[in-house]
Motif scaffolding. Structure first.
Motif, PDB file in Angstrom:
ATOM      1  N   ALA A  14       0.833  -1.205   0.000  1.00 60.98           N
ATOM      2  CA  ALA A  14       0.000   0.000   0.000  1.00 60.98           C
ATOM      3  C   ALA A  14       0.867   1.255   0.000  1.00 60.98           C
ATOM      4  CB  ALA A  14      -0.933  -0.005   1.205  1.00 60.98           C
ATOM      5  N   VAL A  15       1.915   1.271   0.789  1.00 59.72           N
ATOM      6  CA  VAL A  15       2.826   2.420   0.825  1.00 59.72           C
ATOM      7  C   VAL A  15       3.508   2.593  -0.529  1.00 59.72           C
ATOM      8  CG1 VAL A  15       4.968   3.308   1.847  1.00 59.72           C
ATOM      9  CG2 VAL A  15       3.166   2.377   3.309  1.00 59.72           C
ATOM     10  N   VAL A  43      -5.368  -4.165  -0.054  1.00 58.12           N
ATOM     11  CA  VAL A  43      -4.889  -5.242  -0.931  1.00 58.12           C
ATOM     12  C   VAL A  43      -5.582  -5.174  -2.291  1.00 58.12           C
ATOM     13  CG1 VAL A  43      -4.710  -7.729  -1.225  1.00 58.12           C
ATOM     14  CG2 VAL A  43      -4.284  -6.715   1.016  1.00 58.12           C
ATOM     15  N   LEU A  44      -6.896  -5.103  -2.284  1.00 54.10           N
ATOM     16  CA  LEU A  44      -7.640  -5.023  -3.539  1.00 54.10           C
ATOM     17  C   LEU A  44      -7.309  -3.718  -4.274  1.00 54.10           C
ATOM     18  CD1 LEU A  44      -9.690  -6.359  -5.386  1.00 54.10           C
ATOM     19  CD2 LEU A  44     -11.492  -5.205  -4.094  1.00 54.10           C
ATOM     20  N   GLY A  45      -7.196  -2.621  -3.531  1.00 56.56           N
ATOM     21  CA  GLY A  45      -6.833  -1.339  -4.128  1.00 56.56           C
ATOM     22  C   GLY A  45      -5.467  -1.398  -4.796  1.00 56.56           C
ATOM     23  N   PHE A  46      -4.501  -2.084  -4.157  1.00 54.82           N
ATOM     24  CA  PHE A  46      -3.179  -2.229  -4.753  1.00 54.82           C
ATOM     25  C   PHE A  46      -3.254  -3.014  -6.055  1.00 54.82           C
ATOM     26  CE2 PHE A  46       0.551  -4.857  -5.512  1.00 54.82           C
ATOM     27  CZ  PHE A  46       1.514  -3.876  -5.676  1.00 54.82           C
ATOM     28  N   PHE A  50      -2.305  -1.539  -9.592  1.00 54.39           N
ATOM     29  CA  PHE A  50      -1.187  -2.131 -10.324  1.00 54.39           C
ATOM     30  C   PHE A  50      -1.535  -2.336 -11.797  1.00 54.39           C
ATOM     31  CE2 PHE A  50       1.452  -5.677 -11.782  1.00 54.39           C
ATOM     32  CZ  PHE A  50       2.717  -5.202 -11.433  1.00 54.39           C
ATOM     33  N   PHE A  51      -2.760  -2.756 -12.074  1.00 55.72           N
ATOM     34  CA  PHE A  51      -3.153  -3.044 -13.450  1.00 55.72           C
ATOM     35  C   PHE A  51      -3.780  -1.849 -14.171  1.00 55.72           C
ATOM     36  CE2 PHE A  51      -3.038  -7.354 -11.650  1.00 55.72           C
ATOM     37  CZ  PHE A  51      -2.155  -7.927 -12.560  1.00 55.72           C
TER      38      PHE A  51
END
Length: 61
Positions: A14-15, A43-46, A50-51
């Motif tokens: 997240a960071v 986690v889902l936000g990362f 990412f994609f």
């Protein structure tokens, strides 16, 4: 103990995402929305960031 390691890993991801979001060339509103997504759903936000998140200022050819 495994949950502690997973928590630290989730925090680190997240960071990492937040740093990259704020260093991207995206608009301020876009940065704010991505930041909220990563903070609310780490986690889902990362994974979504990412994609589909804002990319850095490097040119793609």
């Amino acid at each position: 103990m495994e949950y502690g390691i997973l928590g630290i890993l989730g925090l680190a991801l997240a960071v990492y995402a937040l740093i990259n979001i704020w260093q991207s060339g995206a608009s301020g509103g876009s940065k704010l929305l991505w930041t909220l997504l990563v903070l609310v759903l780490p986690v889902l936000g990362f994974i979504i960031w990412f994609f589909a998140g804002p990319r850095g200022s490097t040119a793609r050819v």
